[in-house]
Design an enzyme around this catalytic site. Structure first.
Site, PDB file in Angstrom:
ATOM      1  N   ASN A   1       0.845  -1.402  -0.078  1.00  0.00           N
ATOM      2  CA  ASN A   1       0.096  -0.054  -0.062  1.00  0.00           C
ATOM      3  C   ASN A   1       0.845   1.267  -0.072  1.00  0.00           C
ATOM      4  O   ASN A   1       1.552   1.583   0.951  1.00  0.00           O
ATOM      5  CB  ASN A   1      -0.782  -0.097   1.084  1.00  0.00           C
ATOM      6  CG  ASN A   1      -1.707   1.346   1.550  1.00  0.00           C
ATOM      7  OD1 ASN A   1      -1.839   2.017   0.594  1.00  0.00           O
ATOM      8  ND2 ASN A   1      -2.498   1.296   2.563  1.00  0.00           N
ATOM      9  N   TRP A   2       0.898   1.872  -1.073  1.00  0.00           N
ATOM     10  CA  TRP A   2       1.759   2.912  -1.262  1.00  0.00           C
ATOM     11  C   TRP A   2       1.267   4.141  -0.501  1.00  0.00           C
ATOM     12  O   TRP A   2       1.861   5.361  -0.509  1.00  0.00           O
ATOM     13  CB  TRP A   2       2.032   3.409  -2.805  1.00  0.00           C
ATOM     14  CG  TRP A   2       3.203   2.250  -3.408  1.00  0.00           C
ATOM     15  CD1 TRP A   2       3.418   0.947  -2.858  1.00  0.00           C
ATOM     16  CD2 TRP A   2       3.605   2.201  -4.742  1.00  0.00           C
ATOM     17  NE1 TRP A   2       4.168   0.295  -3.747  1.00  0.00           N
ATOM     18  CE2 TRP A   2       4.351   0.996  -5.004  1.00  0.00           C
ATOM     19  CE3 TRP A   2       3.388   3.296  -5.762  1.00  0.00           C
ATOM     20  CZ2 TRP A   2       4.860   0.821  -6.037  1.00  0.00           C
ATOM     21  CZ3 TRP A   2       4.162   2.821  -6.833  1.00  0.00           C
ATOM     22  CH2 TRP A   2       4.896   1.574  -7.163  1.00  0.00           C
ATOM     23  N   LYS A   3       0.035   4.323  -0.450  1.00  0.00           N
ATOM     24  CA  LYS A   3      -0.330   5.670   0.183  1.00  0.00           C
ATOM     25  C   LYS A   3      -0.219   6.704  -0.514  1.00  0.00           C
ATOM     26  O   LYS A   3      -0.429   6.513  -1.909  1.00  0.00           O
ATOM     27  CB  LYS A   3       0.051   5.640   1.767  1.00  0.00           C
ATOM     28  CG  LYS A   3      -0.023   4.541   2.663  1.00  0.00           C
ATOM     29  CD  LYS A   3       0.034   4.757   3.857  1.00  0.00           C
ATOM     30  CE  LYS A   3      -0.028   3.462   4.706  1.00  0.00           C
ATOM     31  NZ  LYS A   3      -0.148   3.639   6.118  1.00  0.00           N
TER      32      LYS A   3
ATOM     33  N   HIS B   1      -9.657   1.146   4.842  1.00  0.00           N
ATOM     34  CA  HIS B   1      -8.412   1.302   5.616  1.00  0.00           C
ATOM     35  C   HIS B   1      -8.655   2.262   6.659  1.00  0.00           C
ATOM     36  O   HIS B   1      -9.302   3.108   6.648  1.00  0.00           O
ATOM     37  CB  HIS B   1      -7.268   1.980   4.673  1.00  0.00           C
ATOM     38  CG  HIS B   1      -5.831   2.189   5.270  1.00  0.00           C
ATOM     39  ND1 HIS B   1      -5.511   2.839   6.061  1.00  0.00           N
ATOM     40  CD2 HIS B   1      -5.005   1.253   5.034  1.00  0.00           C
ATOM     41  CE1 HIS B   1      -4.315   2.655   6.365  1.00  0.00           C
ATOM     42  NE2 HIS B   1      -3.861   1.574   5.909  1.00  0.00           N
TER      43      HIS B   1
ATOM     44  N   GLU C   1      -7.084   4.602   7.679  1.00  0.00           N
ATOM     45  CA  GLU C   1      -6.553   6.050   7.461  1.00  0.00           C
ATOM     46  C   GLU C   1      -7.897   6.647   6.726  1.00  0.00           C
ATOM     47  O   GLU C   1      -8.208   7.877   7.002  1.00  0.00           O
ATOM     48  CB  GLU C   1      -5.414   6.273   6.730  1.00  0.00           C
ATOM     49  CG  GLU C   1      -4.361   6.206   7.375  1.00  0.00           C
ATOM     50  CD  GLU C   1      -2.989   5.550   6.566  1.00  0.00           C
ATOM     51  OE1 GLU C   1      -3.104   5.453   5.359  1.00  0.00           O
ATOM     52  OE2 GLU C   1      -2.221   4.954   7.471  1.00  0.00           O
TER      53      GLU C   1
ATOM     54  N   GLU D   1      -5.257  -4.916  10.702  1.00  0.00           N
ATOM     55  CA  GLU D   1      -4.388  -4.076  10.985  1.00  0.00           C
ATOM     56  C   GLU D   1      -4.560  -3.284  12.087  1.00  0.00           C
ATOM     57  O   GLU D   1      -5.231  -2.231  12.227  1.00  0.00           O
ATOM     58  CB  GLU D   1      -4.453  -2.898   9.873  1.00  0.00           C
ATOM     59  CG  GLU D   1      -4.032  -3.617   8.478  1.00  0.00           C
ATOM     60  CD  GLU D   1      -3.614  -2.426   7.512  1.00  0.00           C
ATOM     61  OE1 GLU D   1      -2.269  -2.695   7.023  1.00  0.00           O
ATOM     62  OE2 GLU D   1      -3.870  -1.349   7.194  1.00  0.00           O
TER      63      GLU D   1
ATOM     64  N   GLY E   1       2.545   2.226  10.766  1.00  0.00           N
ATOM     65  CA  GLY E   1       3.472   3.407  10.313  1.00  0.00           C
ATOM     66  C   GLY E   1       4.099   3.946  11.754  1.00  0.00           C
ATOM     67  O   GLY E   1       4.622   4.826  11.821  1.00  0.00           O
TER      68      GLY E   1
ATOM     69  N   SER F   1       3.530  -1.973  10.346  1.00  0.00           N
ATOM     70  CA  SER F   1       4.894  -1.994  10.475  1.00  0.00           C
ATOM     71  C   SER F   1       5.812  -3.375  10.153  1.00  0.00           C
ATOM     72  O   SER F   1       6.484  -3.839  10.841  1.00  0.00           O
ATOM     73  CB  SER F   1       5.349  -1.526  11.916  1.00  0.00           C
ATOM     74  OG  SER F   1       4.995  -0.060  12.080  1.00  0.00           O
TER      75      SER F   1
ATOM     76  N   GLY G   1       3.005  -1.212   4.280  1.00  0.00           N
ATOM     77  CA  GLY G   1       3.017   0.214   3.921  1.00  0.00           C
ATOM     78  C   GLY G   1       4.172   0.734   3.536  1.00  0.00           C
ATOM     79  O   GLY G   1       4.907   0.503   2.535  1.00  0.00           O
TER      80      GLY G   1
HETATM   81  P1  PGA Z   1       3.060   0.443   7.581  1.00  0.00           P
HETATM   82  O1  PGA Z   1       1.334   0.592   6.932  1.00  0.00           O
HETATM   83  O2  PGA Z   1       3.444  -0.790   6.894  1.00  0.00           O
HETATM   84  O3  PGA Z   1       3.754   1.632   7.344  1.00  0.00           O
HETATM   85  O4  PGA Z   1       2.644   0.338   8.894  1.00  0.00           O
HETATM   86  C1  PGA Z   1       0.494  -0.240   6.741  1.00  0.00           C
HETATM   87  C2  PGA Z   1      -0.838  -0.064   6.280  1.00  0.00           C
HETATM   88  O5  PGA Z   1      -1.189   1.043   6.478  1.00  0.00           O
HETATM   89  O6  PGA Z   1      -1.428  -0.560   5.392  1.00  0.00           O
END
Ligand code: PGA
Length: 263
Positions: free
Chosen positions: A13-15, A103, A105, A175, A181, A221, A242
């Site tokens: 997931n590149w966000k 997600h 976010e 998650e 993150g 993470s 991510g």
């Molecule tokens: P992260 O993000 O690996 O940077 O913790 C995971 C995600 O939000 O899907």
């Protein structure tokens, strides 16, 4: 019971990172790094921002890069006056195979509700793509000991009422929000308990067969050095990555570890 034969799925997931030029370079690099790997037991997807999708699709096709194209979000309607949104058929037309839905976010920063998550999930399925539905508890919920209740309510809200054969093909990503993150990864044993609980909830919503076929990823993470232990857990069928998916080297290392460690 027989060992589950679920194929692993590692998704990047590149966000909101990588413009289309950076995306092209990253996927070309990923193609070179994955070329020598045995991907017989693992599926891989990358989820770039919308503006990169066409470019990434072209690189994947032209170079035969062994990854599926993914998106991070979409609207639940096929078309309409929804300024700024992108529809499921637009993604399907580009060859998108997986769409991240709900997600944390999007839920927390953009106010996405359980009802919207359920509607988007159904729209994604209707257009022949596979949703990756995200569920997970906050740190406070974890401290209060209500993680299982949270996972149950999110899973029920998203999947409730779907026919079992549709549920069987879905992907759920567990998650924990406190792990996203932050550099803090869930203990593999805790990830297993949470993923096992989600599978149980799915069995209650659909049936055992669907619950055994549905794939459950862990996300939060994930790095090359914690992949192997996460992947030995029986109910962890893959990873949603991510930060570590932005560089081809670290993402390829995660894919290699995920494919190499049998459970
Ligand atoms: P992260 O993000 O690996 O940077 O913790 C995971 C995600 O939000 O899907």
């Amino acid at each position: 019971m027989a060992r589950p034969s679920r194929r692993r799925l590692v998704s990047g997931n590149w966000k909101m990172y990588h413009d289309h030029v950076q995306a092209i370079r990253t996927v070309q690099d990923l193609g070179l790094r994955l070329a020598g790997l045995d991907l017989g037991a693992v599926d891989v997807s990358v989820h770039p921002p919308f503006t990169d999708l066409r470019s990434v699709q072209t690189v994947i096709e032209d170079r035969g890069v062994p990854v599926a194209l993914g998106a991070q979000h979409c609207h639940n309607q096929d078309e309409g006056a929804f300024t700024g949104e992108v529809s499921p058929p637009m993604l399907a037309r580009l060859g998108v195979r997986y769409v991240i839905v709900g997600h944390s976010e999007r839920r927390t920063l953009f106010g996405q509700t359980d009802e919207e998550v359920a509607a988007i999930l159904r729209a994604v399925v209707r257009h022949g793509m596979t949703p990756i539905v995200c569920v997970g508890e906050t740190e406070t919920e974890r401290d209060q000991g209500v993680t299982h209740a949270r996972l149950e309510s999110q899973t029920k809200a998203a999947l409730g009422g779907l026919p079992a054969q549709q549920v069987a093909g879905l992907v759920v990503a567990y998650e924990p929000i406190w792990a996203i993150g932050t550099g803090r990864t869930a203990e593999p044993g805790d990830a297993q308990v949470a993923c096992g609980h989600i599978r149980q909830v799915v069995a209650g919503l659909a049936d055992d067969e669907a619950a055994q076929s549905l794939r459950i990823q862990y996300g939060g993470s994930v790095r090359p050095d914690n992949t192997a232990e996460l992947m030995t857990q029986p109910d962890v069928d893959g990873l949603l990555v991510g930060g570590a998916s932005l560089e081809a080297a670290s993402f390829a290392a995660i894919v290699r570890e995920a494919g190499a460690n049998p459970r």
